[in-house]
Design an enzyme around this catalytic site. Structure first.
Site, mmCIF file in Angstrom:
data_model
loop_
_atom_site.group_PDB
_atom_site.id
_atom_site.type_symbol
_atom_site.label_atom_id
_atom_site.label_comp_id
_atom_site.label_asym_id
_atom_site.label_seq_id
_atom_site.Cartn_x
_atom_site.Cartn_y
_atom_site.Cartn_z
ATOM 1 N N PRO A 1 0.780 -1.312 0.125
ATOM 2 C CG PRO A 1 -0.294 -1.335 2.005
ATOM 3 C CD PRO A 1 0.535 -1.822 1.109
ATOM 4 C CD GLU B 1 1.184 -4.219 10.113
ATOM 5 O OE1 GLU B 1 1.527 -3.410 9.646
ATOM 6 O OE2 GLU B 1 0.551 -4.647 10.604
HETATM 7 CL CL1 6GU Z 1 -0.018 -3.790 -3.133
HETATM 8 N N1 6GU Z 1 -1.151 -4.148 -0.685
HETATM 9 C C1 6GU Z 1 -2.145 -4.160 0.457
HETATM 10 N N2 6GU Z 1 -1.789 -4.848 1.493
HETATM 11 N N3 6GU Z 1 -2.805 -2.961 0.241
HETATM 12 C C2 6GU Z 1 -2.320 -1.841 -0.813
HETATM 13 C C3 6GU Z 1 -2.628 -2.127 -1.882
HETATM 14 C C4 6GU Z 1 -1.217 -3.605 -2.157
HETATM 15 N N4 6GU Z 1 -2.390 -1.423 -2.678
HETATM 16 C C5 6GU Z 1 -3.496 -0.713 -2.340
HETATM 17 N N5 6GU Z 1 -4.223 -1.532 -0.802
#
Ligand code: 6GU
Length: 269
Positions: A88, A115
């Site tokens: 994210p 995490e």
């Molecule tokens: Cl690539 N990973 C995660 N865990 N959350 C996200 C994401 C990626 N893209 C948006 N939210």
């Protein structure tokens, strides 16, 4: 194109056996290899995570299994893959990035849980590979597997011969240049009347010029409603006289720099 995906949930990637991506694999256009990260652990519990240095909530993925997995995968192919790290905290995954990644012969995806992955893994492979930290949007998911499904589908459909009709992604919403950064308007098929609802008459007219204009007007209406930011940042050189008329009717006017901004509310809708 070869794709390697390293995950602690290989079963999460089952959808890659289905539909467009599944067919591309079956045809040999896409060589997808899914790897269970826990195969590169050595302890009885196949541990992939540990507590974060400096404290804080959650767990961090240990570097050693990732290092062993990635070294083995890198040694199994020719040349250097692009490494895509879903997080994210990454740069936005856009159509432009999908096009760029679709031009690479080999991609390695490293979806994480918890995490995230110990930073040293990203640094280590960043010294050897083109590493892209990528986010699919402004929300937080529990892991990178769903983002990998999203990215692989966006990339696979751009590969030569994967979509039936090569023209069909030329005018995608967000395809660079195509409909000049407008969203696509509505579509209709048979029957001509359904639950008392009919088809816009112009679509039955056979008049290709009028149909193209109607579709463009509808694209402006939908973009105005759902993504006004796209109109704000559009290059106004892409707008013709009719475009300017529909924009004015939707309450948009050019500013001193020529770019459009919303003025009043729409006069028609
Ligand atoms: Cl690539 N990973 C995660 N865990 N959350 C996200 C994401 C990626 N893209 C948006 N939210």
């Amino acid at each position: 194109m070869r794709l390697d995906i390293v995950t602690i949930f290989p079963e999460y990637l089952e959808p890659l056996n289905v539909s467009l991506v599944g067919k591309a694999r079956a045809r040999g256009q896409l060589d997808v290899r899914i790897h269970d990260l826990r195969e590169w652990t050595h302890d009885k519990h196949h541990t992939v995570d540990d507590t974060p240095y400096g404290g804080g909530p959650g767990m961090v993925m240990k570097p050693e299994p990732w290092g062993e997995a990635l070294d083995e995968i890198l040694a199994s192919g020719d040349g250097r893959p692009v490494m895509v790290v879903p997080t994210p905290s990454g740069a936005p995954f856009t159509q432009q990035l999908a096009v760029e990644l679709s031009e690479a012969p080999w991609l390695v995806f490293t979806p994480a849980r918890y995490e995230g992955i110990d930073r040293r893994v990203i640094e280590e492979y960043g010294d050897r590979l083109d590493v892209r930290e990528v986010s699919i949007g402004d929300y937080v998911l529990a892991g990178g597997e769903a983002p990998v499904l999203v990215m692989v589908e966006a990339i696979a459909r751009l590969l030569p011969g994967v979509l039936g009709n090569a023209a069909s992604h030329q005018d995608d919403s967000f395809a660079p240049g195509a409909m000049a950064d407008l969203l696509e308007g509505p579509v209709y098929t048979k029957p001509p009347e359904w639950r008392g609802r009919t088809i816009p008459e112009v679509l039955l007219s056979g008049h290709h010029g009028k149909i193209a204009r109607w579709r463009r007007d509808e694209a402006f209406r939908r973009t105005d409603r759902n993504r006004p930011d796209l109109i704000e940042r559009a290059d106004p050189a892409a707008f013709d006289k009719k475009d300017r008329e529909i924009l004015a009717a939707l309450g948009w006017a050019p500013g001193t720099d020529g770019r459009f901004g919303r003025t009043s509310e729409a006069v028609e809708e």
